[in-house]
Design a protein around this motif. Structure first.
Motif, mmCIF file in Angstrom:
data_model
loop_
_atom_site.group_PDB
_atom_site.id
_atom_site.type_symbol
_atom_site.label_atom_id
_atom_site.label_comp_id
_atom_site.label_asym_id
_atom_site.label_seq_id
_atom_site.Cartn_x
_atom_site.Cartn_y
_atom_site.Cartn_z
ATOM 1 N N THR A 1 0.687 -1.336 -0.299
ATOM 2 C CA THR A 1 0.283 -0.313 -0.076
ATOM 3 C C THR A 1 0.994 0.924 -0.054
ATOM 4 O O THR A 1 1.664 1.496 0.597
ATOM 5 C CB THR A 1 -1.072 -0.184 1.140
ATOM 6 O OG1 THR A 1 -2.109 -0.575 1.245
ATOM 7 C CG2 THR A 1 -1.680 0.913 1.305
ATOM 8 N N PHE A 2 0.395 1.943 -0.686
ATOM 9 C CA PHE A 2 1.510 3.506 -1.002
ATOM 10 C C PHE A 2 0.750 4.383 -0.309
ATOM 11 O O PHE A 2 -0.593 4.640 -0.162
ATOM 12 C CB PHE A 2 1.586 3.793 -2.251
ATOM 13 C CG PHE A 2 2.191 4.855 -2.660
ATOM 14 C CD1 PHE A 2 3.831 4.691 -3.156
ATOM 15 C CD2 PHE A 2 2.031 6.440 -2.802
ATOM 16 C CE1 PHE A 2 5.197 5.807 -3.541
ATOM 17 C CE2 PHE A 2 2.958 7.330 -2.779
ATOM 18 C CZ PHE A 2 4.109 7.365 -3.400
ATOM 19 N N LYS A 3 1.211 5.154 0.879
ATOM 20 C CA LYS A 3 0.282 6.178 1.608
ATOM 21 C C LYS A 3 0.898 7.196 0.560
ATOM 22 O O LYS A 3 2.475 8.456 1.063
ATOM 23 C CB LYS A 3 1.206 6.434 3.158
ATOM 24 C CG LYS A 3 0.088 4.676 3.762
ATOM 25 C CD LYS A 3 1.015 5.177 5.328
ATOM 26 C CE LYS A 3 0.628 3.141 6.130
ATOM 27 N NZ LYS A 3 2.006 3.383 7.258
ATOM 28 N N THR B 1 -10.112 17.950 -3.535
ATOM 29 C CA THR B 1 -9.099 17.343 -4.537
ATOM 30 C C THR B 1 -9.167 15.312 -3.795
ATOM 31 O O THR B 1 -9.381 14.578 -4.791
ATOM 32 C CB THR B 1 -7.845 17.442 -4.022
ATOM 33 O OG1 THR B 1 -7.011 19.186 -4.620
ATOM 34 C CG2 THR B 1 -6.802 17.183 -5.343
ATOM 35 N N ALA B 2 -8.889 15.403 -2.717
ATOM 36 C CA ALA B 2 -9.417 14.516 -2.857
ATOM 37 C C ALA B 2 -10.888 13.214 -2.483
ATOM 38 O O ALA B 2 -10.526 12.196 -2.998
ATOM 39 C CB ALA B 2 -9.711 14.163 -0.549
ATOM 40 N N GLN B 3 -11.634 13.887 -2.545
ATOM 41 C CA GLN B 3 -12.972 13.634 -3.016
ATOM 42 C C GLN B 3 -12.790 13.285 -4.769
ATOM 43 O O GLN B 3 -12.851 11.707 -4.933
ATOM 44 C CB GLN B 3 -13.854 14.595 -4.026
ATOM 45 C CG GLN B 3 -15.009 14.120 -4.387
ATOM 46 C CD GLN B 3 -15.874 12.959 -3.657
ATOM 47 O OE1 GLN B 3 -15.426 13.077 -2.415
ATOM 48 N NE2 GLN B 3 -16.647 12.079 -3.639
ATOM 49 N N MET B 4 -11.388 13.707 -5.631
ATOM 50 C CA MET B 4 -10.812 13.328 -7.192
ATOM 51 C C MET B 4 -9.958 11.981 -6.748
ATOM 52 O O MET B 4 -10.282 11.327 -7.663
ATOM 53 C CB MET B 4 -10.083 14.459 -7.567
ATOM 54 C CG MET B 4 -11.477 15.330 -7.468
ATOM 55 S SD MET B 4 -9.990 16.461 -8.893
ATOM 56 C CE MET B 4 -11.155 18.878 -8.779
ATOM 57 N N PHE B 5 -9.132 12.258 -5.545
ATOM 58 C CA PHE B 5 -8.481 10.564 -5.785
ATOM 59 C C PHE B 5 -9.713 9.392 -5.246
ATOM 60 O O PHE B 5 -9.702 8.456 -5.686
ATOM 61 C CB PHE B 5 -7.376 11.018 -4.664
ATOM 62 C CG PHE B 5 -6.529 11.161 -4.983
ATOM 63 C CD1 PHE B 5 -5.482 10.617 -5.793
ATOM 64 C CD2 PHE B 5 -6.301 13.125 -4.281
ATOM 65 C CE1 PHE B 5 -4.038 11.205 -6.370
ATOM 66 C CE2 PHE B 5 -5.114 13.837 -5.155
ATOM 67 C CZ PHE B 5 -3.838 12.844 -5.586
ATOM 68 N N CYS C 1 -9.109 5.529 -5.215
ATOM 69 C CA CYS C 1 -7.546 5.342 -3.657
ATOM 70 C C CYS C 1 -8.272 5.144 -2.489
ATOM 71 O O CYS C 1 -10.105 5.726 -2.721
ATOM 72 C CB CYS C 1 -7.343 6.607 -3.860
ATOM 73 S SG CYS C 1 -6.263 6.504 -5.347
ATOM 74 N N ALA C 2 -8.596 4.719 -1.352
ATOM 75 C CA ALA C 2 -9.041 4.921 -0.384
ATOM 76 C C ALA C 2 -8.633 6.518 0.824
ATOM 77 O O ALA C 2 -7.579 6.513 0.280
ATOM 78 C CB ALA C 2 -8.935 4.087 0.634
ATOM 79 N N ILE D 1 -3.254 2.531 -3.272
ATOM 80 C CA ILE D 1 -3.318 3.727 -2.937
ATOM 81 C C ILE D 1 -4.323 4.575 -1.842
ATOM 82 O O ILE D 1 -4.916 4.343 -1.708
ATOM 83 C CB ILE D 1 -2.457 4.717 -3.752
ATOM 84 C CG1 ILE D 1 -2.059 4.573 -5.274
ATOM 85 C CG2 ILE D 1 -3.264 6.365 -3.649
ATOM 86 C CD1 ILE D 1 -1.790 5.062 -6.371
ATOM 87 N N VAL D 2 -3.387 4.857 -0.334
ATOM 88 C CA VAL D 2 -4.311 5.501 0.004
ATOM 89 C C VAL D 2 -3.629 6.841 0.652
ATOM 90 O O VAL D 2 -3.085 6.906 0.888
ATOM 91 C CB VAL D 2 -4.086 4.524 1.617
ATOM 92 C CG1 VAL D 2 -4.943 4.928 2.476
ATOM 93 C CG2 VAL D 2 -4.304 3.376 1.851
#
Ligand SMILES: CC(C)(COP(=O)(O)OP(=O)(O)OC[C@H]1O[C@@H](n2cnc3c(N)ncnc32)[C@H](O)[C@@H]1O)[C@@H](O)C(=O)NCCC(=O)NCCS
Ligand SMILES: Nc1ncnc2c1ncn2[C@@H]1O[C@H](COP(=O)(O)OP(=O)(O)OP(=O)(O)O)[C@@H](O)[C@H]1O
Length: 197
Positions: free
Chosen positions: A2-4, A18-22, A27-28, A105-106
């Protein structure tokens, strides 16, 4: 593996959007502000400690943000005391989430990522940014803060330039379309690193 990815930026720079776009890209996402909302809600883990120190800030068993903002405006030491209660609880929430994730990806949306040293736990950091003028306009348009309250919060944060300089990726959030393109680009670069590893 998992990539943080830490996602940060100053107040109103566009982290949540932007978090919503991820999230839409698969992405989690863990959101520090949402964790604080859970901690402050009725039955939330921070309520008793905040009530013990600031009785006026709790109404009907929940932390009242309007009351907190007023207390912070009146007395600059209030925010520090509040952070001492809240930040360790937020960290615990984050660690529990991270331990239970197996996404590729988290994304950790953390306004005070650098200020709290959380960047040390990340594999990379992305910072969102726009001009200070647009930042101010967006925050004041929300109608939840006075200009003085906004300026006081911003002054407590690490300067935007420094946050951007310390980040692996910088995402400008002038338009939704362009920001979404940059989000996809960041994801591609991370996938490239993961497949090289
Ligand atoms: C100050 C409070 C009452 C303002 O609440 P309000 O609902 O108006 O705004 P919100 O919580 O959405 O915060 C807006 C933005 O202010 C900035 N901000 C919030 N707390 C802080 C802080 N301690 N230091 C610097 N900036 C902060 C962040 O950029 C955040 O995204 C609230 O943010 C709070 O209780 N803060 C203390 C807890 C904390 O440090 N939270 C930050 C995330 S861990
Ligand atoms: N890429 C973008 N294009 C256009 N508008 C945007 C973009 N990103 C964010 N915005 C707008 O900017 C404002 C602030 O965005 P957002 O709430 O995502 O910021 P934030 O950094 O999470 O804020 P805070 O630090 O206060 O929690 C919102 O009104 C949002 O619609």
């Amino acid at each position: 593996m998992t990539f943080k990815l830490g996602l940060t930026g100053s107040i109103g720079m566009g982290k949540s959007t932007t978090a919503q776009m991820f999230a839409e890209a698969g992405c989690a996402v863990w959101d520090a502000d949402a964790a604080v909302h859970r901690l402050y809600a009725k039955g939330g883990v921070a309520v008793a400690a905040i009530e013990a120190q600031f009785p006026d800030a709790v109404t009907d068993g929940a932390v009242d943000r309007t009351a907190l903002r007023a207390l912070i405006s009146e007395d600059p030491t209030v925010l520090k005391a509040l952070e001492q209660i809240v930040h360790p609880l937020v960290r615990e929430d984050r660690e529990t989430f991270a331990a239970n994730q197996d996404s590729e990806i988290v994304v950790f949306d953390i306004p005070l990522l650098f200020e709290t040293g959380a960047e040390k736990e990340m594999d990379a950091v992305a910072c969102v940014t726009v001009s200070p003028e647009l930042q101010e306009k967006r925050v004041l348009q929300r109608g939840t803060m006075t200009k003085d309250q906004f300026l006081a919060i911003r002054a407590k944060q690490m300067p935007n330039d420094e946050k951007c300089a310390r980040s692996d990726f910088v995402i400008t959030t002038e338009t939704l379309e362009d920001a979404r393109r940059q989000v996809h680009d960041v994801i591609e670069q991370i996938r490239g690193k993961l497949s090289d590893a």
